[in-house]
Every structure is written in structure tokens, then in C-alpha cells.
Design a protein around this motif. Sequence first.
Motif, PDB file in Angstrom:
ATOM      1  N   MET A   1      45.812  24.577  60.934  1.00  0.00           N
ATOM      2  CA  MET A   1      46.168  24.835  59.531  1.00  0.00           C
ATOM      3  C   MET A   1      47.521  25.539  59.468  1.00  0.00           C
ATOM      4  N   PRO A   2      48.445  25.109  58.586  1.00  0.00           N
ATOM      5  CA  PRO A   2      49.743  25.771  58.481  1.00  0.00           C
ATOM      6  C   PRO A   2      49.593  27.246  58.146  1.00  0.00           C
ATOM      7  N   ARG A   3      50.512  28.047  58.681  1.00  0.00           N
ATOM      8  CA  ARG A   3      50.439  29.492  58.474  1.00  0.00           C
ATOM      9  C   ARG A   3      50.425  29.847  56.987  1.00  0.00           C
ATOM     10  N   ALA A   4      51.272  29.183  56.181  1.00  0.00           N
ATOM     11  CA  ALA A   4      51.363  29.519  54.758  1.00  0.00           C
ATOM     12  C   ALA A   4      50.028  29.292  54.051  1.00  0.00           C
ATOM     13  N   VAL A   5      49.336  28.218  54.413  1.00  0.00           N
ATOM     14  CA  VAL A   5      48.039  27.924  53.795  1.00  0.00           C
ATOM     15  C   VAL A   5      47.014  28.969  54.216  1.00  0.00           C
ATOM     16  N   ARG A   6      46.992  29.291  55.494  1.00  0.00           N
ATOM     17  CA  ARG A   6      46.062  30.298  56.002  1.00  0.00           C
ATOM     18  C   ARG A   6      46.312  31.653  55.345  1.00  0.00           C
ATOM     19  N   GLU A   7      47.587  31.995  55.174  1.00  0.00           N
ATOM     20  CA  GLU A   7      47.911  33.281  54.564  1.00  0.00           C
ATOM     21  C   GLU A   7      47.427  33.346  53.119  1.00  0.00           C
ATOM     22  N   GLN A   8      47.557  32.241  52.381  1.00  0.00           N
ATOM     23  CA  GLN A   8      47.070  32.221  51.008  1.00  0.00           C
ATOM     24  C   GLN A   8      45.550  32.362  50.959  1.00  0.00           C
ATOM     25  N   GLN A   9      44.852  31.808  51.924  1.00  0.00           N
ATOM     26  CA  GLN A   9      43.398  31.984  51.990  1.00  0.00           C
ATOM     27  C   GLN A   9      43.045  33.455  52.204  1.00  0.00           C
ATOM     28  N   MET A  10      43.827  34.125  53.045  1.00  0.00           N
ATOM     29  CA  MET A  10      43.596  35.555  53.266  1.00  0.00           C
ATOM     30  C   MET A  10      43.857  36.350  51.994  1.00  0.00           C
ATOM     31  N   LEU A  11      44.913  35.994  51.287  1.00  0.00           N
ATOM     32  CA  LEU A  11      45.219  36.696  50.047  1.00  0.00           C
ATOM     33  C   LEU A  11      44.164  36.426  48.980  1.00  0.00           C
ATOM     34  N   ASP A  12      43.669  35.196  48.911  1.00  0.00           N
ATOM     35  CA  ASP A  12      42.583  34.880  47.975  1.00  0.00           C
ATOM     36  C   ASP A  12      41.379  35.780  48.233  1.00  0.00           C
ATOM     37  N   ALA A  13      41.006  35.895  49.505  1.00  0.00           N
ATOM     38  CA  ALA A  13      39.859  36.719  49.867  1.00  0.00           C
ATOM     39  C   ALA A  13      40.128  38.188  49.578  1.00  0.00           C
ATOM     40  N   ALA A  14      41.338  38.635  49.880  1.00  0.00           N
ATOM     41  CA  ALA A  14      41.680  40.042  49.675  1.00  0.00           C
ATOM     42  C   ALA A  14      41.665  40.406  48.193  1.00  0.00           C
ATOM     43  N   VAL A  15      42.204  39.547  47.337  1.00  0.00           N
ATOM     44  CA  VAL A  15      42.200  39.821  45.899  1.00  0.00           C
ATOM     45  C   VAL A  15      40.766  39.946  45.392  1.00  0.00           C
ATOM     46  N   ARG A  16      39.909  39.078  45.873  1.00  0.00           N
ATOM     47  CA  ARG A  16      38.510  39.133  45.437  1.00  0.00           C
ATOM     48  C   ARG A  16      37.846  40.442  45.864  1.00  0.00           C
ATOM     49  N   VAL A  17      38.060  40.847  47.117  1.00  0.00           N
ATOM     50  CA  VAL A  17      37.424  42.064  47.625  1.00  0.00           C
ATOM     51  C   VAL A  17      38.047  43.305  46.991  1.00  0.00           C
ATOM     52  N   PHE A  18      39.372  43.369  46.942  1.00  0.00           N
ATOM     53  CA  PHE A  18      40.028  44.516  46.314  1.00  0.00           C
ATOM     54  C   PHE A  18      39.657  44.615  44.840  1.00  0.00           C
ATOM     55  N   GLY A  19      39.599  43.481  44.152  1.00  0.00           N
ATOM     56  CA  GLY A  19      39.280  43.494  42.732  1.00  0.00           C
ATOM     57  C   GLY A  19      37.878  43.995  42.456  1.00  0.00           C
ATOM     58  N   GLN A  20      36.929  43.618  43.300  1.00  0.00           N
ATOM     59  CA  GLN A  20      35.531  43.968  43.056  1.00  0.00           C
ATOM     60  C   GLN A  20      35.137  45.316  43.635  1.00  0.00           C
ATOM     61  N   VAL A  42      44.160  38.631  60.549  1.00  0.00           N
ATOM     62  CA  VAL A  42      44.630  39.220  59.289  1.00  0.00           C
ATOM     63  C   VAL A  42      45.728  40.236  59.572  1.00  0.00           C
ATOM     64  N   TYR A  43      45.513  41.074  60.573  1.00  0.00           N
ATOM     65  CA  TYR A  43      46.536  42.063  60.932  1.00  0.00           C
ATOM     66  C   TYR A  43      47.791  41.382  61.466  1.00  0.00           C
ATOM     67  N   LEU A  44      47.631  40.309  62.199  1.00  0.00           N
ATOM     68  CA  LEU A  44      48.783  39.591  62.736  1.00  0.00           C
ATOM     69  C   LEU A  44      49.648  39.029  61.609  1.00  0.00           C
ATOM     70  N   TYR A  45      48.992  38.491  60.584  1.00  0.00           N
ATOM     71  CA  TYR A  45      49.730  37.886  59.480  1.00  0.00           C
ATOM     72  C   TYR A  45      50.285  38.921  58.506  1.00  0.00           C
ATOM     73  N   LEU A  46      49.497  39.981  58.221  1.00  0.00           N
ATOM     74  CA  LEU A  46      49.829  40.876  57.112  1.00  0.00           C
ATOM     75  C   LEU A  46      49.938  42.348  57.501  1.00  0.00           C
ATOM     76  N   ASN A  47      49.927  42.624  58.775  1.00  0.00           N
ATOM     77  CA  ASN A  47      50.300  43.919  59.360  1.00  0.00           C
ATOM     78  C   ASN A  47      49.308  45.061  59.154  1.00  0.00           C
ATOM     79  N   SER A  48      48.928  45.359  57.914  1.00  0.00           N
ATOM     80  CA  SER A  48      48.073  46.516  57.648  1.00  0.00           C
ATOM     81  C   SER A  48      47.370  46.328  56.323  1.00  0.00           C
ATOM     82  N   LYS A  49      46.413  47.204  56.062  1.00  0.00           N
ATOM     83  CA  LYS A  49      45.712  47.146  54.783  1.00  0.00           C
ATOM     84  C   LYS A  49      46.670  47.416  53.627  1.00  0.00           C
ATOM     85  N   ASP A  50      47.568  48.385  53.799  1.00  0.00           N
ATOM     86  CA  ASP A  50      48.555  48.671  52.759  1.00  0.00           C
ATOM     87  C   ASP A  50      49.436  47.461  52.477  1.00  0.00           C
TER      88      ASP A  50
END
Length: 226
Positions: A1-20, A42-50
Motif C-alpha cells: 500500500m502506498p505510504r500516503a494511503v496508509r498515512e491517511q488510514q492512520m489519521l482516520d483512525a486517530a481522528v476517531r479515537v481522539f474525537g471520542q 505509526v511512530y515511524l510515519y508520524l513520530n509521536s503522539k503530539d
Amino acid sequence: MPRAVREQQMLDAAVRVFGQRGYMAASMDEIAELAGVSKPLVYLYLNSKDDLFTACIRREARALTEAVRAGVLPGLAPDGQLWSGLRAFFTHTARNPDAWRVLHLHARTHGERFAVEVAAMRAEIVAFVTQLIAAAARDAHRDPHLPAGEVAGLAEALVGAAESLADWAGATDGVTAKQAAATLMNFAWAGLGDLMTGRPWSPPEEPEPGPGEAAPVAQAAPIQTG
């Protein structure tokens, strides 16, 4: 899976968890599981929780501002432009409740780094609404009749009302985006319409206090007893 697509999946999941759950209660383990990836990835792509939370804020802020801008249809009358923009705003927040909670609730209360990101988004929306109101005033008067400071204040008030109403609509069963937009139009447009036709509301005249005098205080009516 392309990195950009995978990263958007991570962001989708993160928005849902952070929002709720909110920023503090959200866990990287839950986000990784929801995204279908390992936590190290997740850490490899987006470094940290912040950094992940910041990326969520930026993506959702961009999506909201783009939705509002795209919703305002050119060539409409001033009330039609405001209506289409409000309809776009409430439609987006209703369809993306987790994203709205991230932006309006959680990002503002978990540190200046996150609050600054949301403030930038809000400033962009206020500036856009300011342009709409100023353009409507020019159309009504054929010249920029309303003072710039008054236009800016009206835009701030309108955006603040929209934010509060989006919270109320999200927490109230059966309220649609169209109903929320109509509620704010009914509240705001009558006053704006009067302003744009040179009929502003004026406060009642009161005597000015002299030097050293206190401003007059209204007295309560006496209670009638039987």
C-alpha cells in the motif's frame, strides 16, 4: 500500500479515537489497532503522539475551511451566499463529528501548540466571513458603508454563534444541518439586513454622567404586596 494511503488510514483512525476519547485518554495502541497497522509503524510515519494529533488538527482544519469556501456559491445575493456558507459548515460538522470535537473541544484544551493550530483555522474562517459581510454591505450601499471594525466584529460574532450551534446540533437528536443553518440565518440575517440597508439598532439615549459622578443604575420596580 502506498505510504500516503496508509498515512491517511492512520489519521482516520486517530481522528476517531481522539474525537471520542480526547487527547489524554487516547492510546497509540488503540489507534494502531483501528488503523490495522503496528504501533511502531505509526511512530515511524508520524513520530509521536503530539505530532499525530497536530497532523489530525491540520488535516481536519483544512477540510473544514475548504468545505466552507466551496459551499459559498458565487453570483448569489448576499443572503444566499451566507446561507450556502452556513449550510456547508453545518453539513461538514454533522458528517464529521469526531473531527469537529478534535478541532473545537480537544485541541483548544491540551496546550498552546494545538490551540495555535485551531486559532489559525478560525482566523481564516473569520477573515472569509468578514469578506462576505463587507461585500454584502458594498452591494447594499454601492460603497463600503460599514466601518471595518464593525464588519470584523460581526464576523467574529457570527463564527462564534456557528461554533456554539454546531455543538448544540451535534448533541441534540433530530437537528439537521439545514435546520441549524436556518436557525442561525433567522437569528443573524434580520440584523445584518437592517445594517446593510442603513437601519442599525441604536441603544436608548442615557444622560452622560458628569465629572466624578457614577453612571445611573436602573432601579428595580417595587414588589406589590396584597
